[in-house]
Design a protein around this motif. Structure first.
Motif, PDB file in Angstrom:
ATOM      1  N   PHE A  67     -30.360 -20.719 -29.361  1.00 16.65           N
ATOM      2  CA  PHE A  67     -31.623 -21.464 -29.400  1.00 16.65           C
ATOM      3  C   PHE A  67     -31.520 -22.710 -28.536  1.00 16.65           C
ATOM      4  O   PHE A  67     -30.450 -23.325 -28.437  1.00 16.65           O
ATOM      5  N   THR A  68     -32.635 -23.095 -27.934  1.00 17.06           N
ATOM      6  CA  THR A  68     -32.694 -24.312 -27.136  1.00 17.06           C
ATOM      7  C   THR A  68     -33.954 -25.090 -27.484  1.00 17.06           C
ATOM      8  O   THR A  68     -35.062 -24.560 -27.391  1.00 17.06           O
ATOM      9  N   ILE A  69     -33.777 -26.348 -27.868  1.00 14.97           N
ATOM     10  CA  ILE A  69     -34.904 -27.215 -28.160  1.00 14.97           C
ATOM     11  C   ILE A  69     -35.211 -28.056 -26.924  1.00 14.97           C
ATOM     12  O   ILE A  69     -34.306 -28.476 -26.198  1.00 14.97           O
ATOM     13  N   SER A  70     -36.478 -28.292 -26.686  1.00 15.42           N
ATOM     14  CA  SER A  70     -36.885 -29.118 -25.559  1.00 15.42           C
ATOM     15  C   SER A  70     -38.228 -29.761 -25.873  1.00 15.42           C
ATOM     16  O   SER A  70     -38.882 -29.413 -26.858  1.00 15.42           O
ATOM     17  N   ARG A  71     -38.618 -30.699 -25.052  1.00 18.15           N
ATOM     18  CA  ARG A  71     -39.927 -31.320 -25.225  1.00 18.15           C
ATOM     19  C   ARG A  71     -40.528 -31.650 -23.878  1.00 18.15           C
ATOM     20  O   ARG A  71     -39.825 -31.868 -22.888  1.00 18.15           O
ATOM     21  N   ASP A  72     -41.840 -31.686 -23.850  1.00 24.12           N
ATOM     22  CA  ASP A  72     -42.596 -32.068 -22.672  1.00 24.12           C
ATOM     23  C   ASP A  72     -43.483 -33.224 -23.109  1.00 24.12           C
ATOM     24  O   ASP A  72     -44.528 -33.017 -23.721  1.00 24.12           O
ATOM     25  N   ASN A  73     -43.063 -34.431 -22.810  1.00 26.05           N
ATOM     26  CA  ASN A  73     -43.799 -35.608 -23.260  1.00 26.05           C
ATOM     27  C   ASN A  73     -45.210 -35.667 -22.681  1.00 26.05           C
ATOM     28  O   ASN A  73     -46.136 -36.130 -23.345  1.00 26.05           O
ATOM     29  N   ALA A  74     -45.376 -35.196 -21.457  1.00 27.57           N
ATOM     30  CA  ALA A  74     -46.688 -35.219 -20.824  1.00 27.57           C
ATOM     31  C   ALA A  74     -47.679 -34.321 -21.552  1.00 27.57           C
ATOM     32  O   ALA A  74     -48.882 -34.579 -21.543  1.00 27.57           O
ATOM     33  N   LYS A  75     -47.178 -33.258 -22.166  1.00 29.35           N
ATOM     34  CA  LYS A  75     -48.029 -32.320 -22.890  1.00 29.35           C
ATOM     35  C   LYS A  75     -48.020 -32.559 -24.392  1.00 29.35           C
ATOM     36  O   LYS A  75     -48.668 -31.827 -25.139  1.00 29.35           O
ATOM     37  N   ASN A  76     -47.269 -33.554 -24.840  1.00 29.49           N
ATOM     38  CA  ASN A  76     -47.134 -33.849 -26.272  1.00 29.49           C
ATOM     39  C   ASN A  76     -46.712 -32.610 -27.054  1.00 29.49           C
ATOM     40  O   ASN A  76     -47.211 -32.346 -28.147  1.00 29.49           O
ATOM     41  N   THR A  77     -45.779 -31.875 -26.495  1.00 31.69           N
ATOM     42  CA  THR A  77     -45.383 -30.607 -27.072  1.00 31.69           C
ATOM     43  C   THR A  77     -43.865 -30.462 -27.093  1.00 31.69           C
ATOM     44  O   THR A  77     -43.184 -30.830 -26.134  1.00 31.69           O
ATOM     45  N   MET A  78     -43.367 -29.926 -28.189  1.00 31.09           N
ATOM     46  CA  MET A  78     -41.963 -29.591 -28.332  1.00 31.09           C
ATOM     47  C   MET A  78     -41.842 -28.077 -28.388  1.00 31.09           C
ATOM     48  O   MET A  78     -42.734 -27.395 -28.895  1.00 31.09           O
ATOM     49  N   TYR A  79     -40.719 -27.562 -27.890  1.00 31.91           N
ATOM     50  CA  TYR A  79     -40.518 -26.128 -27.828  1.00 31.91           C
ATOM     51  C   TYR A  79     -39.201 -25.722 -28.476  1.00 31.91           C
ATOM     52  O   TYR A  79     -38.252 -26.505 -28.555  1.00 31.91           O
ATOM     53  N   LEU A  80     -39.155 -24.483 -28.913  1.00 32.17           N
ATOM     54  CA  LEU A  80     -37.917 -23.877 -29.359  1.00 32.17           C
ATOM     55  C   LEU A  80     -37.802 -22.509 -28.705  1.00 32.17           C
ATOM     56  O   LEU A  80     -38.537 -21.586 -29.059  1.00 32.17           O
ATOM     57  N   GLN A  81     -36.896 -22.397 -27.745  1.00 34.67           N
ATOM     58  CA  GLN A  81     -36.620 -21.125 -27.109  1.00 34.67           C
ATOM     59  C   GLN A  81     -35.567 -20.405 -27.931  1.00 34.67           C
ATOM     60  O   GLN A  81     -34.467 -20.922 -28.124  1.00 34.67           O
ATOM     61  N   MET A  82     -35.890 -19.224 -28.404  1.00 33.75           N
ATOM     62  CA  MET A  82     -35.003 -18.458 -29.254  1.00 33.75           C
ATOM     63  C   MET A  82     -34.628 -17.169 -28.542  1.00 33.75           C
ATOM     64  O   MET A  82     -35.491 -16.329 -28.267  1.00 33.75           O
ATOM     65  N   ASN A  83     -33.354 -17.020 -28.255  1.00 31.17           N
ATOM     66  CA  ASN A  83     -32.835 -15.832 -27.597  1.00 31.17           C
ATOM     67  C   ASN A  83     -31.858 -15.109 -28.509  1.00 31.17           C
ATOM     68  O   ASN A  83     -31.356 -15.671 -29.475  1.00 31.17           O
ATOM     69  N   SER A  84     -31.581 -13.864 -28.174  1.00 30.26           N
ATOM     70  CA  SER A  84     -30.633 -13.052 -28.942  1.00 30.26           C
ATOM     71  C   SER A  84     -30.928 -13.113 -30.431  1.00 30.26           C
ATOM     72  O   SER A  84     -30.043 -13.322 -31.260  1.00 30.26           O
ATOM     73  N   LEU A  85     -32.170 -12.910 -30.767  1.00 28.44           N
ATOM     74  CA  LEU A  85     -32.599 -13.055 -32.151  1.00 28.44           C
ATOM     75  C   LEU A  85     -31.960 -12.005 -33.054  1.00 28.44           C
ATOM     76  O   LEU A  85     -31.745 -10.860 -32.652  1.00 28.44           O
TER      77      LEU A  85
END
Length: 118
Positions: A67-85
């Motif tokens: 899993f990889t957490i990230s954020r885009d401050n310009a979009k006011n959005t946080m993400y969670l990329q989930m691989n190999s589930l």
């Protein structure tokens, strides 16, 4: 104060990938920390990952490397990329924001369902 809305959950086969999004109602630039928690059926809610204001990330052992957490401050959005589930990843995933840490001032999204099954 902040409102959080998760999206991106769904049904995926083992080994597949999903990307969850957490849209905030205000700027996330000044929020102390944001993260993801999950709650499997019949289980307690558990911490998955956190990203702090300065970009520091931490992950639960169960998701490290997948899993990889990230954020885009310009979009006011946080993400969670989930691989190999894995089937064990099946849970409702919740977005969390802690505005101050000490004292804690936490806000939660409504959750999005992730189901990993063949």
């Amino acid at each position: 104060q902040v409102q959080l809305v998760e999206s991106g959950g769904g049904l995926v086969q083992p080994g597949g990938s999903l990307r969850l999004s957490c849209a905030a109602s205000r700027s996330i630039f000044t929020i102390y920390s944001m993260g993801w928690y999950r709650q499997a059926p019949g289980q307690q809610r558990e911490w998955v990952t956190t990203i702090t204001r300065d970009g520091t990330t931490n992950y639960a052992d169960s998701v490290k490397g997948r899993f990889t957490i990230s954020r885009d401050n310009a979009k006011n959005t946080m993400y969670l990329q989930m691989n190999s589930l894995k089937p064990e990843d099946t849970a409702v995933y919740f977005c969390n924001a802690d505005l101050s840490s000490i004292p804690r001032s936490e806000y939660w999204g409504q959750g999005t369902q992730v189901t990993v099954s063949s």
